[in-house]
Design a protein around this motif. Structure first.
Motif, mmCIF file in Angstrom:
data_model
loop_
_atom_site.group_PDB
_atom_site.id
_atom_site.type_symbol
_atom_site.label_atom_id
_atom_site.label_comp_id
_atom_site.label_asym_id
_atom_site.label_seq_id
_atom_site.Cartn_x
_atom_site.Cartn_y
_atom_site.Cartn_z
ATOM 1 N N ARG A 1 0.840 -1.212 0.000
ATOM 2 C CA ARG A 1 0.000 0.000 0.000
ATOM 3 C C ARG A 1 0.873 1.259 0.000
ATOM 4 O O ARG A 1 0.580 2.239 -0.699
ATOM 5 C CB ARG A 1 -0.903 -0.046 1.250
ATOM 6 C CG ARG A 1 -1.799 1.149 1.464
ATOM 7 C CD ARG A 1 -2.889 0.827 2.473
ATOM 8 N NE ARG A 1 -2.414 0.627 3.837
ATOM 9 C CZ ARG A 1 -2.413 1.585 4.767
ATOM 10 N NH1 ARG A 1 -2.836 2.818 4.481
ATOM 11 N NH2 ARG A 1 -2.000 1.318 5.999
ATOM 12 N N VAL A 2 1.984 1.224 0.763
ATOM 13 C CA VAL A 2 2.903 2.374 0.817
ATOM 14 C C VAL A 2 3.574 2.577 -0.548
ATOM 15 O O VAL A 2 3.644 3.703 -1.057
ATOM 16 C CB VAL A 2 3.967 2.186 1.925
ATOM 17 C CG1 VAL A 2 4.984 3.331 1.887
ATOM 18 C CG2 VAL A 2 3.317 2.127 3.309
ATOM 19 N N VAL A 3 4.048 1.491 -1.152
ATOM 20 C CA VAL A 3 4.713 1.579 -2.460
ATOM 21 C C VAL A 3 3.726 2.104 -3.512
ATOM 22 O O VAL A 3 4.076 2.979 -4.320
ATOM 23 C CB VAL A 3 5.310 0.208 -2.872
ATOM 24 C CG1 VAL A 3 5.787 0.227 -4.323
ATOM 25 C CG2 VAL A 3 6.457 -0.180 -1.936
ATOM 26 N N ALA A 4 2.497 1.611 -3.466
ATOM 27 C CA ALA A 4 1.468 2.081 -4.419
ATOM 28 C C ALA A 4 1.197 3.576 -4.225
ATOM 29 O O ALA A 4 1.053 4.326 -5.211
ATOM 30 C CB ALA A 4 0.181 1.278 -4.233
ATOM 31 N N ALA A 5 1.165 4.031 -2.972
ATOM 32 C CA ALA A 5 0.911 5.452 -2.679
ATOM 33 C C ALA A 5 2.066 6.315 -3.194
ATOM 34 O O ALA A 5 1.840 7.411 -3.728
ATOM 35 C CB ALA A 5 0.728 5.660 -1.174
ATOM 36 N N ALA A 6 3.305 5.820 -3.067
ATOM 37 C CA ALA A 6 4.487 6.550 -3.568
ATOM 38 C C ALA A 6 4.394 6.713 -5.086
ATOM 39 O O ALA A 6 4.619 7.803 -5.627
ATOM 40 C CB ALA A 6 5.765 5.812 -3.192
ATOM 41 N N LYS A 7 4.040 5.611 -5.759
ATOM 42 C CA LYS A 7 3.958 5.644 -7.230
ATOM 43 C C LYS A 7 2.813 6.542 -7.698
ATOM 44 O O LYS A 7 2.966 7.321 -8.648
ATOM 45 C CB LYS A 7 3.799 4.220 -7.774
ATOM 46 C CG LYS A 7 5.083 3.394 -7.607
ATOM 47 C CD LYS A 7 4.932 1.991 -8.136
ATOM 48 C CE LYS A 7 6.286 1.259 -8.062
ATOM 49 N NZ LYS A 7 6.155 -0.170 -8.438
ATOM 50 N N LYS A 8 1.668 6.455 -7.017
ATOM 51 C CA LYS A 8 0.507 7.274 -7.385
ATOM 52 C C LYS A 8 0.820 8.766 -7.229
ATOM 53 O O LYS A 8 0.447 9.591 -8.067
ATOM 54 C CB LYS A 8 -0.694 6.886 -6.519
ATOM 55 C CG LYS A 8 -1.982 7.603 -6.909
ATOM 56 C CD LYS A 8 -3.148 7.243 -5.987
ATOM 57 C CE LYS A 8 -4.374 8.098 -6.319
ATOM 58 N NZ LYS A 8 -5.428 7.921 -5.298
ATOM 59 N N ALA A 9 1.529 9.096 -6.139
ATOM 60 C CA ALA A 9 1.855 10.506 -5.865
ATOM 61 C C ALA A 9 3.042 10.994 -6.700
ATOM 62 O O ALA A 9 3.292 12.195 -6.775
ATOM 63 C CB ALA A 9 2.144 10.684 -4.374
ATOM 64 N N GLY A 10 3.778 10.047 -7.293
ATOM 65 C CA GLY A 10 4.984 10.416 -8.051
ATOM 66 C C GLY A 10 6.071 10.979 -7.152
ATOM 67 O O GLY A 10 6.852 11.847 -7.540
#
Length: 353
Positions: free
Chosen positions: A107-116
């Motif tokens: 979930r953290v990695v996905a949030a990093a990628k989504k936020a760029g």
């Protein structure tokens, strides 16, 4: 670089690692600390005493609007704090382990990628010249590998109190194991396929469902195998507390510890003294062709210098837009292995990945 505006950082958690990272930001002109977050008011180094301590992370994040959040709190808050920071448009440094579940880590990695935004996880050994040398020499030997690693700590007084706090959420083989499993994964590149674990609760001072001694075994797709062992507490033996050894059909590479080192000294966890390279090749007489080679790692960085190197990497990741995909994937992979080991300890069954 000096013409660039410093990166405004909010540091959450002022335990041992949090204070060291705060000092790294304080001493690096590329950063400006805008605030510290801690529920209590701890005793801080003189350099940090001028900064305001905020009791609540969410409030400090909303009010101070930092560029970077440095999360060094207990493991069970890492994921929520990191995701909140990404949603607020921040880059994130988070101490290992990234989270307490694989789903939270993803979930953290996905949030990093989504936020760029950039996510750097606190794998301090990745910034250590001796450990990068050990990995390089082991990779030259080639697979399949046998990894033998441990870090046991005979702790008492304040250190045992810290260990007991950590064990409210995380067992030693997960908390420390992610570092050394990460080293195994960097050497082999192969996928882990099965994990086994065993553990023992050796103190009435910890929860009935927690254990302060554990060992994991991991089997990799290329045939490599490894074990990692960690124990914390006043009953832990100082004998063979630090084993860092990689073997392959072509030989072995090992870290040779100073025989007078103490398991409770934080600098011994990273300082390596000597890297010994053994080559298995023999001549017609069946005797070894080459004697073992000792590489003396002089002028090694201590704990604070490693934290400085780690935050210098954080700065580079942001300023030079480094691709951190492998860094993030590796962090999830090592956590998945250590959590599978924890599951195996609790169920008594091996875990297929």
């Amino acid at each position: 670089m000096s013409h660039e505006k410093p990166i405004r950082v909010l540091v959450a958690g002022l335990g041992n690692m949090g204070r060291s990272h705060a000092l790294a930001y304080h001493n690096n002109p590329g950063f400006e600390i805008v605030g510290l977050v801690n529920r209590s008011t701890p005793k801080l180094e003189p350099e940090l005493q001028a900064y305001t301590i905020h009791p609540d992370f969410a409030t400090a994040l909303a009010e101070l609007k930092p560029d970077l959040c440095s999360i060094n709190t207990y493991s069970d808050s890492h994921a929520d704090y990191a995701v909140a920071a990404f949603e607020a448009g921040c880059d994130v440094f988070v101490e290992k382990p990234l989270a307490t579940t694989v789903a939270d880590a993803e979930r953290v990695v996905a949030a990093a990628k989504k936020a760029g935004r950039k996510l750097v996880i606190g794998y301090i050994l990745r910034h250590h010249p001796s450990w990068t040398k050990l990995i390089e020499e082991a990779r030259k030997l080639g697979p399949p590998y046998v990894f033998r690693m441990n870090l046991n700590q005979q702790s008492s007084g304040p250190t045992w109190a810290t260990h007991k706090s950590l064990m409210q959420t995380t067992s030693p083989i997960v908390d420390c194991g992610v570092h050394y499993v990460d080293v195994m994964c960097q050497i082999t590149d192969a996928r882990a396929v099965e994990v086994r674990g065993m553990g023992l609760r050796m103190s009435d001072e910890i929860a009935a469902d927690m254990y302060n001694y554990g060992q994991l075994q991991v089997l990799f797709e290329d045939g490599s195998v490894g074990w990692y062992e960690a124990g914390w507490g006043p009953m832990i033996s100082e004998t063979a507390f630090f084993v860092k050894d990689v073997m392959s059909p072509k030989g072995a590479v090992s870290i040779v510890m100073d025989p007078n080192a103490k398991s409770d000294d934080i600098d011994t966890h990273t300082k390596t003294s000597v890297i010994r390279l053994h080559t298995a090749e023999t001549g017609p007489d069946g005797k070894f062709i080459r004697p073992d080679q000792d590489m003396r790692m002089t002028g090694e960085p201590g704990h604070q210098a490693l934290c400085d190197l780690e935050q210098a990497f954080m700065l580079r990741a942001i300023r030079e837009d480094l691709n951190l995909d492998r860094h993030m994937a590796d962090a999830v992979a090592s956590l998945r292995i250590c959590l599978a080991a924890d599951e195996s300890v609790r169920t008594g069954q091996p875990v297929r990945l």
